[in-house]
Design a protein around this motif. Structure first.
Motif: not given
Length: 337
Positions: A145-153, A173-174, A253-261, A279-288
């Motif tokens: 869900l996180t990857a799909f919304r980040g790339l498409t929406v 990422a995969t 598109v930033l979806y996380g902060s691995t390595g520091g904020p 910025g993006t995180a997760m997604g809506s039911p419609a995105d799902f």
């Protein structure tokens, strides 16, 4: 029923399978007998108390797939028997652009999926893609869900774009690699592991670069040319490597902060290229729902790194922390359990 319960925030080893009360569906809910649940790094953060609004004890897990066994008042009884994959959150709200202030995931603050049964609002129940097993479907929710919304929406990736996915090997990422390729993009990836980079090449990456090599950014520019979209979960370490490879109109598109904020950016690298940082995180039911349709249409399947039987659910958490390299870690529940 049995569930993986976290009673104290002392790390993943403090989680344990315990007997808890079997939930019954309330009005508007469905009960789902889980067949598989996949892990995310958020379970590790929760186990250490590194999650906002912590309340313990909690049943861990946001990702799950199973079979509807009962429904509450007001829910169509025809849902009983449906094979389902669960939307992993609640209370997104009416605005598709961002979630409401009540938004939260299963497994904290909602009930968790590493259990024999879960009760969720019927809106969380989506039909499992027919070509996937429960083990495969359980690997989808949070990461895909996180990857799909980040790339498409957010990034509007289209055929012919050049995409950089940092930190390949993790679930988000995969999936980003798979989705971007299915959208018709050229995809380049980074990792600190040569074995992971080789796995990414085997799964379709057009180029792969070890970020431990200080010259990786120059190698990327030579191989890829200008980058239209960056999908980055670790900007603190990655941004300086790709900043000068951004195309005109690039979307970062930033979806996380691995390595520091925090990360440092030279303003001209962005405004002179008319680039956007999103910025993006997760997604809506419609995105799902759109993500599941996309997975079905392209017959995509997740990479499963390793599966664990339900009785070894805590060992799965420890493996995620210490031994995981590429793909998802999944806990499988016994059929009829």
């Amino acid at each position: 029923m049995k569930a993986l319960l976290l009673s104290s925030a002392d790390g993943p080893a403090s989680a344990a399978l315990q007997d808890v009360e079997t939930p019954a569906p309330r009005a508007g809910e469905a009960a789902v007998a889980l067949r598989a649940a996949s892990l995310n790094h958020r379970e590790l953060w929760i186990s250490r108390g590194l999650y906002p609004g912590m309340t313990l004890p909690t049943i861990l897990g946001a990702d799950g797939s199973g079979i509807v066994t009962a429904v509450g008042e007001g829910v169509d009884p025809a849902l009983v028997g449906r094979e389902t994959v669960l939307y992993p959150a609640q209370h997104w709200g009416e605005n598709e652009a961002f979630p409401s202030d009540r938004f939260g995931l299963l497994g904290m603050p909602g009930p968790g999926t590493i259990a024999e049964t879960i009760c969720v609002p019927v809106e969380n129940v989506f039909a499992k893609p027919a070509h996937l097993s429960h083990t495969q479907a359980a690997a989808l929710p949070v990461a895909a869900l996180t990857a799909f919304r980040g790339l498409t929406v957010k990034a509007n990736v289209k055929t012919g774009d050049t995409v950089l996915v940092t930190g390949i090997g993790g679930g988000v990422a995969t999936f980003a690699l798979f989705f971007a390729k299915a959208l018709g993009a050229r995809v380049f990836v980074t990792s600190g592991s040569e074995a992971t980079l080789e796995a990414a090449r085997a799964h379709g990456a057009d180029g792969a670069f070890n970020y431990r090599d200080e010259s990786w950014g120059k190698a990327l520019r030579k191989a890829a040319g200008a980058i239209d979209v960056v999908f980055d979960g670790a900007p603190a370490s990655a941004f300086s490597g790709y900043a000068r490879t951004l195309a005109m109109g690039a979307r970062v598109v930033l979806y996380g902060s691995t390595g520091g904020p925090n990360f440092t950016a030279a303003a001209p690298d962005l405004f002179l290229r008319h680039a956007s940082v999103i910025g993006t995180a997760m997604g809506s039911p419609a995105d799902f729902g759109a993500m599941l349709d996309f997975v079905s249409a392209h017959r995509l399947a997740p990479v499963i790194d390793r599966t664990f039987p339900f009785a070894e659910a805590r060992d799965a958490l420890l493996y995620l922390e210490n031994g995981h390299h590429f793909g998802k870690v999944v806990v499988e529940m016994p059929a009829g359990g």
